[in-house]
Design an enzyme around this catalytic site. Structure first.
Site, mmCIF file in Angstrom:
data_model
loop_
_atom_site.group_PDB
_atom_site.id
_atom_site.type_symbol
_atom_site.label_atom_id
_atom_site.label_comp_id
_atom_site.label_asym_id
_atom_site.label_seq_id
_atom_site.Cartn_x
_atom_site.Cartn_y
_atom_site.Cartn_z
ATOM 1 N N LYS A 47 -62.903 39.557 -1.093
ATOM 2 C CA LYS A 47 -62.615 40.092 0.241
ATOM 3 C C LYS A 47 -62.015 38.995 1.124
ATOM 4 C CE LYS A 47 -67.353 39.220 1.811
ATOM 5 N NZ LYS A 47 -68.566 39.776 2.435
ATOM 6 N N TYR A 261 -57.288 15.686 24.768
ATOM 7 C CA TYR A 261 -57.637 16.433 25.968
ATOM 8 C C TYR A 261 -59.070 16.132 26.419
ATOM 9 C CZ TYR A 261 -53.532 19.489 25.432
ATOM 10 O OH TYR A 261 -52.252 19.984 25.352
ATOM 11 N N MET A 309 -54.684 22.743 19.571
ATOM 12 C CA MET A 309 -54.117 23.890 18.870
ATOM 13 C C MET A 309 -53.331 23.490 17.624
ATOM 14 S SD MET A 309 -51.606 26.932 20.263
ATOM 15 C CE MET A 309 -52.773 27.428 21.522
#
EC number: 5.1.1.1
Length: 365
Positions: A47, A261, A309
């Site tokens: 799955k 950051y 990100m």
């Protein structure tokens, strides 16, 4: 995106992260787990796109190795899987099916696992009832027919019995837990009401507990991909993938400087840093900020600062001779074990591999 443009884009992604998926390792892990439950058939849970490894290549390799029972979550996943394996293989869909899914289940020979009496009644009301399985809840309190309703289940299905009976272990990660033996006894009791049905109980952790948990068909999942609970002595599994990311830049920082950051990491000595092309936009968890690790040539390189990100910064001071733009740092693999990276990030191996996004190139070997 047109097919030609998509191919050009993929070919140009030299600075993107990659996951080298080791199909032979996955097959070897399947065989290792199968040897622990020799009286049972070893199936495979594929799955969530084979836990992020790629369902078609993984299932094809396992099918060629002899696997004949596969488990997915949804009927739609089963239909995708069917294109990769032979018609003689069984596919079971854990999350069940609506009557409206019957045609898709028939067309692709998928057996839905029905999880409640109302769903079973709806399925049995169909014309030409397709095969189905039933999940018995032996303690998870998540999905499945409750133990007190087994007698009603038996009466309801007397004319069209299920072909499989399943249950799911609550905490097979900890083999010392008494709940494992309690669930085993409950499953034996419930399954005895359906003598013709195939029985399936053991996930990876259940297989590690031995033949008592194997029944007819075992369903290893995370263990196929090199993760899961601690292994018994003498049992070894191989990494299903090697997740790597290329170094983009290398620089030296001085005491008092910060990185990333929020300036969450301050250096107290001069350090050499490498910035790599991997981030939470690729599915690598932000929770690994200041906790996770990479490896260069077997040398541990801690993650420093926040995972952003598209980028992660690692401390390569101990591996500065290897840290060159274009070199790949390993984040999951033989040098950074899946469950160790997951532990550092405060999660589990399942989440790390299933969360990897489409920007991570899968390369099959």
């Amino acid at each position: 995106m047109r097919q030609g443009l998509a191919a050009d884009y993929a070919a140009s992604m030299s600075f993107s992260p990659r996951a080298r998926v080791h199909l032979q390792n996955i097959v070897a892990n399947w065989r290792t787990i199968a040897a622990l439950i020799p009286e049972s058939e070893a199936g495979a849970v594929v799955k969530a796109n084979a836990y992020g490894h790629g369902v078609a290549p993984v299932a094809s390799a396992l099918y060629e190795a002899g696997c004949r029972t596969f488990f997915v979550a949804y009927v739609e996943e089963g239909a995708e899987l069917r294109t990769a394996i032979g018609e003689d293989a069984s596919i079971l869909a854990f999350n069940g099916a609506e009557p409206s899914d019957a045609d898709l289940a028939r067309a692709n020979n998928i057996t839905p696992v029905l999880n409640a009496l109302p769903a079973i009644k709806d399925w049995l009301a169909l014309m030409d009832v397709p095969d189905y399985a039933v999940h018995i809840d032996t303690g998870m309190n998540r999905l499945g027919v409750r133990m007190e309703d087994v007698a009603e289940l038996k009466a309801l299905t007397d004319g069209q019995p299920p072909v499989h009976i399943l249950s799911h272990l609550v905490d097979s990660d900890d083999r010392s837990r008494a709940i494992n033996a309690k669930q085993l006894e409950r499953f034996r009791q419930a399954a005895s009401n359906f003598p013709q049905a195939l029985k399936s109980f053991a996930n990876t952790g259940g297989c590690l507990m031995g033949q008592d948990y194997g029944f007819d068909v075992a369903r290893p999942g995370i263990g196929l991909y090199g993760g899961g609970p601690p292994l018994p002595e003498g049992v070894f599994l191989k990494p299903g993938m090697t997740l790597e990311a290329p170094i983009l830049t290398v620089q030296t920082v001085q005491p008092g400087e910060t990185v990333g950051y929020g300036a969450t990491y301050t250096f107290d000595t001069p350090r050499t840093l490498a910035t790599v092309a991997l981030g939470y936009g690729d599915g690598f968890p932000r929770s690994a900020s200041n906790k996770g690790m990479a490896s260069l040539g077997g040398i541990t390189c801690p993650i420093v600062g926040r995972v952003s990100m598209d980028l992660i910064t690692i401390d390569v001071t101990q591996a500065r001779d290897l840290a060159k733009p274009g070199a790949f740092a390993q984040f999951i693999g033989a040098e950074v074990l899946l469950e160790e990276q997951a532990r550092r990030a405060g999660t589990v191996g399942y989440e790390l591999v299933t969360g990897l996004g489409h920007r991570v190139r899968r390369i099959y070997d």
